[in-house]
Design an enzyme around this catalytic site. Structure first.
Site, short mmCIF file in Angstrom:
data_model
loop_
_atom_site.label_atom_id
_atom_site.label_comp_id
_atom_site.label_asym_id
_atom_site.label_seq_id
_atom_site.Cartn_x
_atom_site.Cartn_y
_atom_site.Cartn_z
N PHE A 128 0.74 -1.28 -0.05
CA PHE A 128 0.15 0.26 0.05
C PHE A 128 0.80 1.12 0.02
CE2 PHE A 128 0.82 -0.03 4.79
CZ PHE A 128 1.04 1.39 4.94
N CYS A 174 9.60 1.98 3.41
CA CYS A 174 10.36 0.95 3.84
C CYS A 174 11.77 1.29 4.02
CB CYS A 174 10.38 -0.49 2.79
SG CYS A 174 11.05 0.34 1.20
P1 NAD Z 1 1.35 -6.60 3.00
O1 NAD Z 1 2.52 -7.75 3.24
O2 NAD Z 1 0.36 -6.58 3.91
O3 NAD Z 1 0.75 -6.67 1.44
C1 NAD Z 1 1.64 -6.72 0.48
C2 NAD Z 1 0.90 -7.29 -0.57
O4 NAD Z 1 0.62 -8.52 -0.23
C3 NAD Z 1 -0.65 -6.82 -1.14
O5 NAD Z 1 -0.76 -6.61 -2.46
C4 NAD Z 1 -1.76 -7.45 -0.26
O6 NAD Z 1 -2.84 -7.67 -0.72
C5 NAD Z 1 -0.68 -8.92 -0.44
N1 NAD Z 1 -0.99 -9.91 0.88
C6 NAD Z 1 -1.44 -9.42 2.00
N2 NAD Z 1 -1.64 -10.53 3.09
C7 NAD Z 1 -1.30 -11.56 2.14
C8 NAD Z 1 -1.48 -13.04 2.39
N3 NAD Z 1 -1.84 -13.38 3.63
N4 NAD Z 1 -1.38 -13.76 1.32
C9 NAD Z 1 -1.06 -13.53 0.17
N5 NAD Z 1 -0.86 -12.01 -0.11
C10 NAD Z 1 -1.34 -11.21 0.73
O7 NAD Z 1 2.28 -5.35 3.06
P2 NAD Z 1 1.60 -3.73 3.29
O8 NAD Z 1 1.03 -3.40 4.39
O9 NAD Z 1 0.62 -3.44 1.93
O10 NAD Z 1 2.83 -2.80 2.86
C11 NAD Z 1 3.81 -2.64 4.01
C12 NAD Z 1 4.98 -3.40 4.07
O11 NAD Z 1 5.75 -3.52 2.79
C13 NAD Z 1 5.92 -3.04 5.22
O12 NAD Z 1 6.37 -4.26 5.95
C14 NAD Z 1 7.16 -2.46 4.44
O13 NAD Z 1 8.36 -2.55 5.04
C15 NAD Z 1 6.98 -3.19 3.24
N6 NAD Z 1 7.76 -2.68 2.09
C16 NAD Z 1 9.06 -3.04 1.69
C17 NAD Z 1 9.48 -2.54 0.65
C18 NAD Z 1 11.06 -2.91 0.31
O14 NAD Z 1 11.46 -2.58 -0.91
N7 NAD Z 1 11.78 -3.73 0.96
C19 NAD Z 1 8.87 -1.53 0.07
C20 NAD Z 1 7.63 -0.96 0.27
C21 NAD Z 1 7.04 -1.86 1.54
#
Ligand code: NAD
Length: 497
Positions: free
Chosen positions: A150, A282
């Site tokens: 998100f 992140c």
């Molecule tokens: P999230 O893991 O909840 O969701 C990411 C994606 O995975 C979304 O499209 C979501 O629909 C999907 N998803 C969620 N739960 C799932 C499940 N149980 N099974 C399969 N798919 C699932 O992450 P978020 O809250 O959207 O984003 C924030 C996180 O992303 C933070 O931990 C942040 O550090 C990380 N992030 C990392 C980077 C990086 O470059 N390392 C960059 C941006 C964000």
């Protein structure tokens, strides 16, 4: 009435047919503004079928023609990025300037991908053996999946899709269901730029869509960005199904401040990187490590600056917007409470902030917590909110030890005027992206973005040369054009002659 947010399949909006939808909110007002379709397995299959059907034609489209589409996409994006920024602010909540910055950083990857002809150029060796030539090419994989979080609804997909498309692949993007509208805007822009239908598809959805993409036999690779637990799940499931996977996970980024640092510069950096985008980056700094007695002075300077920040609606010229959802806001707040209970000192309490925005927005002001110890949950967990912790250590060695013990290794920064210390830090620290007097060291598009340890599963980082490598596979061709002197039968293993 909430707007319906559909899929984008084969160059057109496709209304959801699963009967399931998710609520999309304006984080600054708390209002439900959208109902996003949540795809069924059949809808994911339709998007993959469109990507599969478009693949042969796009793969065989010349580099010159592919590049022309990319240049047009770049021009349109550049001219109209305020529209995309407004969409991001309306759903995510980050302030408009920050949303524009996000789009610009994504645009850099589009610009990098415009150079695809030189990026996929192979090698040639004449006369490797007598009359035998060898050359290498890189070819696209086929339909690829991108699953994004998100916090950067435009930039993170753009880390991947410009390069995937430029190198001849077709794409199915599954954006975050919390702020899905940016993906549709970008899909429409591709169409306007002349991308053939089916090359870029969007399926809106949740776990159902992700799981189907991970197991679908036609999907060749998965680029995922999100939290660590899901990144690990995506990596393990995707690779088990034979796919190439890069899965970027969570982070806990430290900023080390040595005694010789310019403390005003360090305090500015800590505030900008800790509270920008409400800490939902992140690469945000979430732990400041004050070395050798600079703690009190540094905390005072950070606190002074934090008090000047205006939290409120991102459309009103504020410094910091709301959090993505009420649930996430409450979770972040619970870490502030836990930190206080565990003995940390609350220097600036974001719960007391009066935001410039609607009552029901998901507000939590910038929060500064001092005397944090490594065992406290405010330190051990990724909070992903506007909470900046300060830890104090005696020596540079202790600071590096702290960072290297941490389960994450996305970004880190050191603030110092000592070139030798900085050089030693970049060499010793177990982290993928390092800033020296730079708090958010996000690599330029022509380098690759990615962390170490639990911040990345797989071994390929995003964009830059590693991105091109990820979205292509190599072939080596050994050829000999008939010569009257060919050698006749020989069952031995080929050797140079
Ligand atoms: P999230 O893991 O909840 O969701 C990411 C994606 O995975 C979304 O499209 C979501 O629909 C999907 N998803 C969620 N739960 C799932 C499940 N149980 N099974 C399969 N798919 C699932 O992450 P978020 O809250 O959207 O984003 C924030 C996180 O992303 C933070 O931990 C942040 O550090 C990380 N992030 C990392 C980077 C990086 O470059 N390392 C960059 C941006 C964000």
């Amino acid at each position: 009435m909430p707007t319906h947010i559909p899929h984008w399949i084969e160059g057109a909006r496709r209304e959801g047919a699963s009967g399931r939808t998710g609520e999309v909110t304006d984080s600054a007002t708390g209002e439900v503004t959208g109902a996003v379709a949540l795809a069924s397995v059949e809808e994911v299959d339709a998007a993959v079928a469109a990507a599969s059907a478009a693949f042969p034609g796009w793969r065989d489209t010349s580099l010159a023609k592919r590049t022309a589409v990319l240049f047009r996409f770049r021009e349109l994006l550049n001219a109209r990025k305020p529209e995309l920024a407004a969409i991001i602010t309306a759903e995510h909540g980050k302030v408009l300037d920050d949303a524009l910055g996000e789009v610009s950083r994504g645009q850099e990857v589009v610009e990098y991908a415009c150079g695809v002809p030189s990026l996929v150029r192979g090698g040639f060796t004449e006369n490797a053996s007598t009359n035998v030539d060898v050359h290498s090419v890189r070819q696209p994989l086929g339909p690829v999946a991108i699953i994004s979080p998100f916090n950067f609804p435009a930039m993170v997909p753009m880390w991947f899709f410009p390069i995937a498309i430029a190198t001849g692949n077709t794409v199915v993007l599954k954006p975050s269901e919390q702020d899905p509208s940016a993906s549709l805007w970008m899909a429409e822009l591709w169409k306007e730029a002349g991308l053939p239908d089916g090359v870029f598809n969007v399926v809106q959805g949740d776990k159902v869509a992700v799981d189907r993409l991970l197991e679908h036999p036609d999907i060749q690779s998965v680029s995922f960005v999100g939290s660590t637990a899901i990144a690990q799940y995506v990596y393990e499931t995707g690779t088990r199904h034979g796919k190439r996977v890069q899965a970027l996970g969570g982070a806990k980024n430290h900023m080390v401040v040595l005694p010789d640092a310019d403390l005003d510069l360090a305090a500015d950096a800590a505030v900008n990187s800790g509270f920008g985008s409400a800490g939902e980056r992140c690469m945000a700094i979430s732990a400041v490590v004050a070395v050798g007695g600079v703690g009190d002075d540094l905390v005072a300077r950070i606190a002074e600056r934090t008090h000047t920040l205006r939290t409120g609606d991102g459309r009103k010229g504020c410094d910091m917007g709301p959090l993505i959802s009420k649930r996430h806001r409450d979770r972040v707040e619970s870490y502030v409470e836990a930190g206080e209970k565990e003995g940390a000192k609350l220097v600036v309490d974001g719960r007391e902030v009066t935001p410039d925005g609607a009552e029901d927005g998901f507000w939590l002001g910038p929060t500064l917590v001092d005397h944090v110890e490594p065992g406290m949950s405010v330190y051990t967990d990724e909070i992903f909110g506007p909470v900046l912790s300060v830890l104090r250590v005696d020596t540079y060695e202790h600071a590096v030890e702290l960072i290297n013990r941490n389960e994450y290794g996305n970004g880190t920064a050191i603030f110092t005027n000592d070139g030798g210390a900085a050089r030693r830090f970049q060499h010793e620290v177990q982290v993928g992206m390092i800033g020296i007097n730079v708090p958010i060291p996000v690599p330029m598009a022509y380098y690759s973005f990615g962390g170490w340890k639990n911040s990345l599963f797989g071994d390929t980082h995003a964009h830059g040369a590693e991105g091109v490598h990820f979205f292509t596979r190599g072939k080596v061709i050994t050829s000999r054009w008939l010569d009257p002197s060919h050698g006749g039968l020989n069952l031995g293993f080929p050797q140079n002659a």
